[in-house]
Design a protein around this motif. Structure first.
Motif, PDB file in Angstrom:
ATOM      1  N   GLY A 258       0.862  -0.779   0.238  1.00 10.88           N
ATOM      2  CA  GLY A 258      -0.264   0.085   0.282  1.00 10.88           C
ATOM      3  C   GLY A 258       1.169   0.799   0.068  1.00 10.88           C
ATOM      4  O   GLY A 258       0.774   3.067   0.160  1.00 10.88           O
ATOM      5  N   ARG A 259       2.126   1.096  -0.367  1.00 10.15           N
ATOM      6  CA  ARG A 259       3.007   2.567  -0.211  1.00 10.15           C
ATOM      7  C   ARG A 259       2.879   2.917  -1.721  1.00 10.15           C
ATOM      8  O   ARG A 259       3.458   4.068  -1.675  1.00 10.15           O
ATOM      9  N   LEU A 260       2.363   2.312  -2.841  1.00  8.54           N
ATOM     10  CA  LEU A 260       1.672   2.272  -3.696  1.00  8.54           C
ATOM     11  C   LEU A 260       1.023   2.270  -5.023  1.00  8.54           C
ATOM     12  O   LEU A 260       0.730   1.103  -3.725  1.00  8.54           O
ATOM     13  N   VAL A 261       0.368   3.067  -5.112  1.00  7.00           N
ATOM     14  CA  VAL A 261      -0.847   2.440  -5.745  1.00  7.00           C
ATOM     15  C   VAL A 261      -0.074   2.286  -7.637  1.00  7.00           C
ATOM     16  O   VAL A 261      -0.008   3.426  -8.389  1.00  7.00           O
ATOM     17  N   ARG A 262      -0.870   1.396  -8.562  1.00  9.44           N
ATOM     18  CA  ARG A 262      -0.618   1.815  -9.470  1.00  9.44           C
ATOM     19  C   ARG A 262      -1.933   2.404 -10.449  1.00  9.44           C
ATOM     20  O   ARG A 262      -2.895   2.561  -9.842  1.00  9.44           O
ATOM     21  N   LEU A 263      -1.159   3.698 -11.131  1.00  8.19           N
ATOM     22  CA  LEU A 263      -2.545   4.530 -12.224  1.00  8.19           C
ATOM     23  C   LEU A 263      -2.822   3.641 -13.245  1.00  8.19           C
ATOM     24  O   LEU A 263      -2.070   3.623 -14.085  1.00  8.19           O
ATOM     25  N   THR A 264      -3.588   3.745 -13.685  1.00  7.94           N
ATOM     26  CA  THR A 264      -4.073   3.622 -14.953  1.00  7.94           C
ATOM     27  C   THR A 264      -4.215   1.769 -15.468  1.00  7.94           C
ATOM     28  O   THR A 264      -2.981   1.408 -14.348  1.00  7.94           O
ATOM     29  N   GLU A 265      -4.651   1.248 -16.259  1.00  3.01           N
ATOM     30  CA  GLU A 265      -4.166  -0.262 -17.254  1.00  3.01           C
ATOM     31  C   GLU A 265      -3.713  -0.607 -17.998  1.00  3.01           C
ATOM     32  O   GLU A 265      -3.426  -1.660 -18.285  1.00  3.01           O
ATOM     33  N   ALA A 266      -3.235   0.865 -18.581  1.00  2.00           N
ATOM     34  CA  ALA A 266      -2.125   0.321 -19.177  1.00  2.00           C
ATOM     35  C   ALA A 266      -0.772   0.742 -18.663  1.00  2.00           C
ATOM     36  O   ALA A 266      -0.214   1.144 -17.502  1.00  2.00           O
ATOM     37  N   SER A 267       0.052  -0.380 -19.780  1.00  5.89           N
ATOM     38  CA  SER A 267       1.607  -0.540 -19.978  1.00  5.89           C
ATOM     39  C   SER A 267       2.446  -1.290 -20.782  1.00  5.89           C
ATOM     40  O   SER A 267       1.450  -1.658 -21.838  1.00  5.89           O
ATOM     41  N   ILE A 268       3.259  -1.348 -21.029  1.00  6.05           N
ATOM     42  CA  ILE A 268       4.423  -1.405 -21.849  1.00  6.05           C
ATOM     43  C   ILE A 268       5.203  -2.852 -21.033  1.00  6.05           C
ATOM     44  O   ILE A 268       5.533  -2.794 -20.437  1.00  6.05           O
ATOM     45  N   LYS A 269       5.483  -3.581 -22.048  1.00  9.61           N
ATOM     46  CA  LYS A 269       6.409  -4.614 -22.001  1.00  9.61           C
ATOM     47  C   LYS A 269       8.183  -4.029 -22.409  1.00  9.61           C
ATOM     48  O   LYS A 269       7.488  -2.918 -23.662  1.00  9.61           O
ATOM     49  N   THR A 270       8.162  -4.181 -21.140  1.00  9.15           N
ATOM     50  CA  THR A 270      10.704  -3.659 -21.728  1.00  9.15           C
ATOM     51  C   THR A 270      10.728  -4.560 -22.934  1.00  9.15           C
ATOM     52  O   THR A 270      10.508  -5.050 -23.206  1.00  9.15           O
ATOM     53  N   ARG A 271      12.006  -3.829 -23.422  1.00  6.16           N
ATOM     54  CA  ARG A 271      12.852  -3.733 -24.490  1.00  6.16           C
ATOM     55  C   ARG A 271      13.895  -5.271 -24.047  1.00  6.16           C
ATOM     56  O   ARG A 271      14.668  -5.729 -25.008  1.00  6.16           O
ATOM     57  N   ALA A 272      14.117  -4.947 -22.782  1.00  5.22           N
ATOM     58  CA  ALA A 272      15.244  -6.346 -22.064  1.00  5.22           C
ATOM     59  C   ALA A 272      14.640  -5.908 -21.164  1.00  5.22           C
ATOM     60  O   ALA A 272      13.413  -6.551 -20.615  1.00  5.22           O
ATOM     61  N   GLY A 273      15.563  -7.246 -20.219  1.00  6.52           N
ATOM     62  CA  GLY A 273      14.785  -7.738 -19.454  1.00  6.52           C
ATOM     63  C   GLY A 273      16.189  -7.947 -18.309  1.00  6.52           C
ATOM     64  O   GLY A 273      17.080  -7.425 -18.397  1.00  6.52           O
ATOM     65  N   TYR A 274      15.679  -8.922 -17.281  1.00  6.43           N
ATOM     66  CA  TYR A 274      16.990  -9.597 -16.728  1.00  6.43           C
ATOM     67  C   TYR A 274      17.109 -11.203 -16.504  1.00  6.43           C
ATOM     68  O   TYR A 274      17.382 -11.992 -16.952  1.00  6.43           O
TER      69      TYR A 274
END
Length: 302
Positions: A258-274
């Motif tokens: 609960g320390r952060l909240v997500r805004l909107t349903e929009a998201s993008i996949k990253t071009r890179a990874g871990y």
């Protein structure tokens, strides 16, 4: 039969010769070995007296290897490197219960450290050393057993294995969302302070790229705070200073708390990874293998 010891030249002299030949200077060899230039000259003279021919051509302000000197240097360098590699392996075996892990500040802070206790409980015999650094130092030197990195996986200093990808979406504090909302679409975001962080990584997603994915143009004069590190941007968002971009794997725990909240349903996949990166020239420790298995399992649950 002549003993091996009698076939070899004095090892102290050979060490001085190898350093001078590799560095192309008696002076630099003296500095590396912690002796005087005169001592290096004496040791090389001992070798040349023993062989009966010069190993270097002494030119004006420089030295050059003779053909015989080059042959000796190639052999001695190969032998010394073999000994150094063997010593490193033996020391690694002695310290096999210690695993040195390098990670970026944000990954270590938000993902690794909240979970690392679970690995230690499962493997109490393995001593962990966590090295946090955003500078991408080579892992071939031997101080690091594996590195956790974000990128495309094409690094020249080791073998990279893909762990998991990520997605990016806007985040802010619950209080900010309540007071400043509603914020329902990507277009709504440009009316708010957009918190950003500096990076030299071209694969890192910034506000301009994220907004462009939804055909929204980023404001020319951003009102949001600009931070040196991603960790600072996340803390600024938690403190209600605006909206930041959240990487799912890095901020999911903070959202659950609960320390952060997500805004909107929009998201993008990253071009890179871990990725986990291991030195290419050293055999992986058993503890490293166990840690990588734990990483994969933990990442799939995040």
């Amino acid at each position: 039969m002549i003993s091996l010891r009698k076939k070899l030249p004095p090892l102290t002299a050979l060490t001085a010769f190898e350093a001078a030949a590799r560095l192309g200077s008696f002076t630099r060899a003296a500095m590396e070995l912690g002796v005087t230039q005169a001592a290096i000259s004496r040791q090389i003279h001992v070798l040349e007296e023993d062989f009966g021919f010069p190993l270097f051509r002494r030119l004006h302000r420089k030295i050059e290897l003779t053909d015989q000197g080059r042959a000796l240097f190639n052999a001695s360098a190969e032998a010394f490197n073999l000994i150094a590699d063997t010593v490193s392996e033996l020391r690694a075996e002695r310290q096999d219960d210690q695993l040195a892990i390098s990670a970026t500040i944000s990954f270590a802070h938000f993902w690794l450290m909240p979970r690392i206790a679970a690995f230690s409980r499962a493997h109490p015999e393995i001593k962990l050393r966590i090295i946090t650094q955003d500078a991408r130092n080579s892992i071939e030197a031997g101080d690091i057993d594996l590195a956790l990195r974000y990128g495309t996986g094409t690094w020249p200093d080791g073998q990279a294995e893909f762990l998991f990808e990520d997605e990016v979406f806007p985040i802010c504090s619950a209080e900010y969302a309540l007071v400043k909302g509603p914020i329902l679409t990507p277009a709504d975001l440009i009316d708010h302070p957009l918190i950003s962080s500096d990076t030299d990584d071209p694969t890192w997603t910034g506000w301009e790229e994220w907004l462009a994915a939804f055909s929204v143009k980023a404001p020319k004069k951003a009102r949001g705070l600009r931070c040196s590190f991603y960790t600072e941007a996340i803390y600024a968002a938690m403190n209600g200073q605006g909206i930041a971009l959240g990487w799912h794997h890095l901020v999911n725990d903070l959202i659950d708390q609960g320390r952060l909240v997500r805004l909107t349903e929009a998201s993008i996949k990253t071009r890179a990874g871990y990725f986990v990166v291991m030195p290419a020239k050293r055999a992986a420790k058993e503890s490293a293998r166990l840690f990588i298995e734990w990483l994969r399992a933990s990442g799939s649950l995040s």
